[in-house]
Write a protein that holds these residues in place. Structure first.
Motif, PDB file in Angstrom:
ATOM      1  N   ILE A   1       0.779  -1.057  -0.013  1.00  0.00           N
ATOM      2  CA  ILE A   1       0.212   0.108   0.132  1.00  0.00           C
ATOM      3  C   ILE A   1       0.851   1.403  -0.015  1.00  0.00           C
ATOM      4  O   ILE A   1       1.716   1.487   0.824  1.00  0.00           O
ATOM      5  CB  ILE A   1      -0.885   0.033   1.328  1.00  0.00           C
ATOM      6  N   PRO A   2       0.620   2.230  -0.880  1.00  0.00           N
ATOM      7  CA  PRO A   2       1.617   3.456  -0.902  1.00  0.00           C
ATOM      8  C   PRO A   2       1.295   4.218   0.369  1.00  0.00           C
ATOM      9  O   PRO A   2       0.221   4.441   0.914  1.00  0.00           O
ATOM     10  CB  PRO A   2       1.024   4.122  -2.398  1.00  0.00           C
ATOM     11  N   PHE A   3       2.499   4.802   0.596  1.00  0.00           N
ATOM     12  CA  PHE A   3       2.271   6.026   1.777  1.00  0.00           C
ATOM     13  C   PHE A   3       2.797   7.406   1.333  1.00  0.00           C
ATOM     14  O   PHE A   3       2.734   8.219   1.972  1.00  0.00           O
ATOM     15  CB  PHE A   3       2.906   5.545   2.942  1.00  0.00           C
ATOM     16  N   GLY A   4       3.994   7.175   0.511  1.00  0.00           N
ATOM     17  CA  GLY A   4       4.762   8.520   0.250  1.00  0.00           C
ATOM     18  C   GLY A   4       5.285   8.536  -1.040  1.00  0.00           C
ATOM     19  O   GLY A   4       6.058   7.354  -1.453  1.00  0.00           O
ATOM     20  N   ALA A   5       5.742   9.746  -1.784  1.00  0.00           N
ATOM     21  CA  ALA A   5       6.256   9.740  -2.735  1.00  0.00           C
ATOM     22  C   ALA A   5       7.253  10.999  -3.035  1.00  0.00           C
ATOM     23  O   ALA A   5       6.980  11.813  -2.096  1.00  0.00           O
ATOM     24  CB  ALA A   5       5.232  10.096  -4.026  1.00  0.00           C
ATOM     25  N   LEU A   6       8.121  10.869  -3.832  1.00  0.00           N
ATOM     26  CA  LEU A   6       8.973  11.979  -4.007  1.00  0.00           C
ATOM     27  C   LEU A   6       9.155  12.363  -5.470  1.00  0.00           C
ATOM     28  O   LEU A   6       9.044  11.222  -6.192  1.00  0.00           O
ATOM     29  CB  LEU A   6      10.334  11.657  -3.731  1.00  0.00           C
ATOM     30  N   ILE A   7       9.180  13.510  -5.910  1.00  0.00           N
ATOM     31  CA  ILE A   7       8.800  13.733  -7.096  1.00  0.00           C
ATOM     32  C   ILE A   7      10.147  14.826  -7.644  1.00  0.00           C
ATOM     33  O   ILE A   7      10.508  15.758  -7.230  1.00  0.00           O
ATOM     34  CB  ILE A   7       7.548  14.773  -7.445  1.00  0.00           C
ATOM     35  N   CYS A   8      10.968  14.095  -8.616  1.00  0.00           N
ATOM     36  CA  CYS A   8      11.669  15.100  -9.549  1.00  0.00           C
ATOM     37  C   CYS A   8      10.866  15.549 -10.552  1.00  0.00           C
ATOM     38  O   CYS A   8      10.755  14.764 -11.510  1.00  0.00           O
ATOM     39  CB  CYS A   8      12.886  14.172  -9.850  1.00  0.00           C
ATOM     40  N   LEU A   9      10.938  16.823 -10.728  1.00  0.00           N
ATOM     41  CA  LEU A   9      10.109  17.424 -11.685  1.00  0.00           C
ATOM     42  C   LEU A   9      11.114  18.071 -12.554  1.00  0.00           C
ATOM     43  O   LEU A   9      11.615  19.104 -12.364  1.00  0.00           O
ATOM     44  CB  LEU A   9       9.038  18.328 -11.164  1.00  0.00           C
ATOM     45  N   CYS A  10      10.955  17.926 -13.995  1.00  0.00           N
ATOM     46  CA  CYS A  10      11.858  18.733 -14.897  1.00  0.00           C
ATOM     47  C   CYS A  10      10.956  19.631 -15.812  1.00  0.00           C
ATOM     48  O   CYS A  10       9.818  19.029 -16.279  1.00  0.00           O
ATOM     49  CB  CYS A  10      12.585  17.826 -15.792  1.00  0.00           C
ATOM     50  N   LEU A  11      11.186  20.860 -15.768  1.00  0.00           N
ATOM     51  CA  LEU A  11      10.059  21.836 -16.545  1.00  0.00           C
ATOM     52  C   LEU A  11      10.877  22.551 -17.680  1.00  0.00           C
ATOM     53  O   LEU A  11      12.044  23.114 -17.404  1.00  0.00           O
ATOM     54  CB  LEU A  11       9.431  22.894 -15.605  1.00  0.00           C
ATOM     55  N   PRO A  12      10.212  22.527 -18.799  1.00  0.00           N
ATOM     56  CA  PRO A  12      10.833  23.407 -19.991  1.00  0.00           C
ATOM     57  C   PRO A  12      10.563  24.837 -19.688  1.00  0.00           C
ATOM     58  O   PRO A  12       9.642  25.411 -18.680  1.00  0.00           O
ATOM     59  CB  PRO A  12       9.989  22.960 -21.207  1.00  0.00           C
TER      60      PRO A  12
END
Lengths: 337, 337
Positions: free
Chosen positions: B90-101
């Motif tokens: 069951i998921p509990f937490g995420a990390l996001i590496c976001l790349c934006l143009p």
């Protein structure tokens, strides 16, 4: 010698090569590693897990004309290790989202992994998962996990008015090294080495955590000024920096002059040195100084925490205005594009 | 209405907006969230942590002409949730590496985060960290963590000769939906919806894990054929697929014909349906069928495990050769570039 393109062995062929390489590096925190939908971690009682992620994008964060692929891997991992260290933690496992441009070589990928593992190995840490995809440029998106004794993580929140602000090592060296590389100069090899082979301060941070010396701590990745500002914001305090106290590393003044740069701005601005800033109650100062003398690592008091917000810069007691400092990935364009 | 460019508020301005949005979503596994060098997780006794990562790169994995930004976020998160689910977690937490143009809007970033959170919310899961950087295109690199009861994770390793191979739902729908979108067709809205709004099978996988039904399990992200092959490789067994048993979802045959595609290849090939394949000892078959009847989810036996290696495809008992199937990010070019 002709190199093998990743396209020749495919994603699964590449993964199996990486897996074979990594099989030599188990971690007792990782109960299931590569080869399934997800990896499994067996947490140990009395520990929390600390977790961070960071990206290294070609042409944005590094140029392949400045670094070998092994150095690219090492640098990207050091950046993440530094963040785990700044909490007082020890790394145990990483996940790598790797983006490769068309035609990248298998040998190149293995060089990157060697670089990544060379930084994890001293901790008995491993790479337990990842993903490989094509993209327009080389990119490493690393998630790193570490452990820290329950309730002992050192955050950015604990700085109190009156605390001293201390900094390890000689910030600014890496920025100067990069500036020299950009000019094609090889005049200050120590500074260039500081850029190519940055070091983290995990063991120093760990000692500070264990002895309860630091009230707040952060690693310098945005720049001394900017990262001290992060401590101020999270701790809801202000700070004073005393310019005359800034530690000037060997060749830093000389190289700054040569490059026509203000040495104070070099030290306070963005530079990938991964040194630590920490705040410390006055009663712990001698303990801190004794510790760093013992470790053989330079430690400098650069200012103090006060009530309020924001950072005031003084030069022998007189207010000084310096241009806005710090590295913002969207506003600033100070680093290489 | 004019949109605000990320450059106008900068990286730190954007992070503080995201942090404010996320503050409404705590998780009792996360003791320290955004705003420090690393996040802290408080593991619970009797649980392991499962962890996965996956990338969604514009022009490589999705086109913004096909999806809204919220859908981009949802899809990327579902992809990761599906991997946690396939372990029984069951998921509990995420990390996001976001790349934006260059020039990406603040509103657009918030839409992506709404999409991400809409999939995490039902689990009480949160986003606890991340990184934002500029790049040439929009990219999301997600690391997702979940929990599973100690020793209960369902791996790809347990398939035994004689086990049945079962698959949930109707694989192939998402691939057809995407093919229709590429042609600008809106004729089969259910298939297009299957592409735009994929669903994971976390609850079904969880039930299988709790009842000890599945000997091996994987989610279909590379394609039914290719992912069954992963099970075979990890379990060191072979498998037989019986073409006549493949589940043909509503409109799948019709749309395949219309698009001049072989329906078996559509079902066996790469398609982002995030269904489950699992293997199951014969004595558990009726339990599995009863469970899925109760859940109201289609379940189909598509073949069985045998000694040896590789996958044999039969059609009413006769050997059939289909073109090599499965999605390799470097060799294949079947999906959108």
């Amino acid at each position: 010698m002709s190199l093998q393109r990743v396209e020749e062995i495919g994603e699964f062929g590449l993964i199996s090569k990486i897996r074979e390489f990594l099989s030599a590096y188990p971690s007792d925190w990782v109960s299931l590693s590569l080869g399934d939908d997800a990896a499994c971690i067996s947490p140990k009682p009395d520990y929390e897990i600390v977790i961070t992620c960071d990206s290294a994008v070609e042409k944005r964060h590094f140029l392949l004309s400045h670094l070998t692929l092994k150095e690219v891997g090492r640098r990207a991992m050091v950046q993440n290790i530094s963040d785990i260290g700044a909490m007082g933690g020890i790394p145990f496992g990483a996940l790598i989202c790797l983006c490769l441009p068309e035609g990248f070589s298998v040998e190149g990928v293995m060089e990157i992994y060697k670089g990544l593992m060379s930084e994890l190995m001293p901790f008995g840490a491993t790479i337990m998962g990842g993903n490989i995809t094509k993209a327009q440029s080389l990119e490493l998106h690393i998630t790193l996990l570490g452990y820290v004794e329950k309730g002992k993580a050192v955050t950015r929140k604990g700085a109190k008015p009156g605390d001293w602000v201390l900094v390890t090592g000689f910030p600014g060296q890496s920025f100067l090294g990069l500036s020299l590389l950009k000019r094609g100069s090889d005049e200050f090899p120590k500074l260039i080495d500081a850029y190519k082979n940055p070091r983290h301060r995990v063991f120093e941070a760990r000692a500070l955590m264990e002895k309860g010396i630091a009230s707040a701590m952060i690693d310098i990745s945005d720049g001394l000024f900017s990262d001290l500002n992060h401590i101020c914001e999270e701790s809801k305090v202000g700070a004073v920096i005393e310019l005359e106290q800034l530690p000037k590393g060997p060749q830093v003044l000389e190289a700054s002059n040569k490059l026509n740069l203000n040495v104070d701005q070099v030290i306070l601005g963005p530079s990938d040195d991964y040194e630590l800033i920490f705040t410390c109650h006055k009663r712990h100062i001698s303990k801190a100084e004794g510790l760093f003398k013992h470790l053989g690592v330079p430690l400098s008091r650069v200012g103090y925490i006060k009530e309020g917000s924001g950072i005031e810069i003084l030069h022998f007691g007189k207010k000084v205005k310096l241009e806005a400092m710090g590295w913002d990935h969207f506003i600033s364009s100070q680093r290489q594009g």
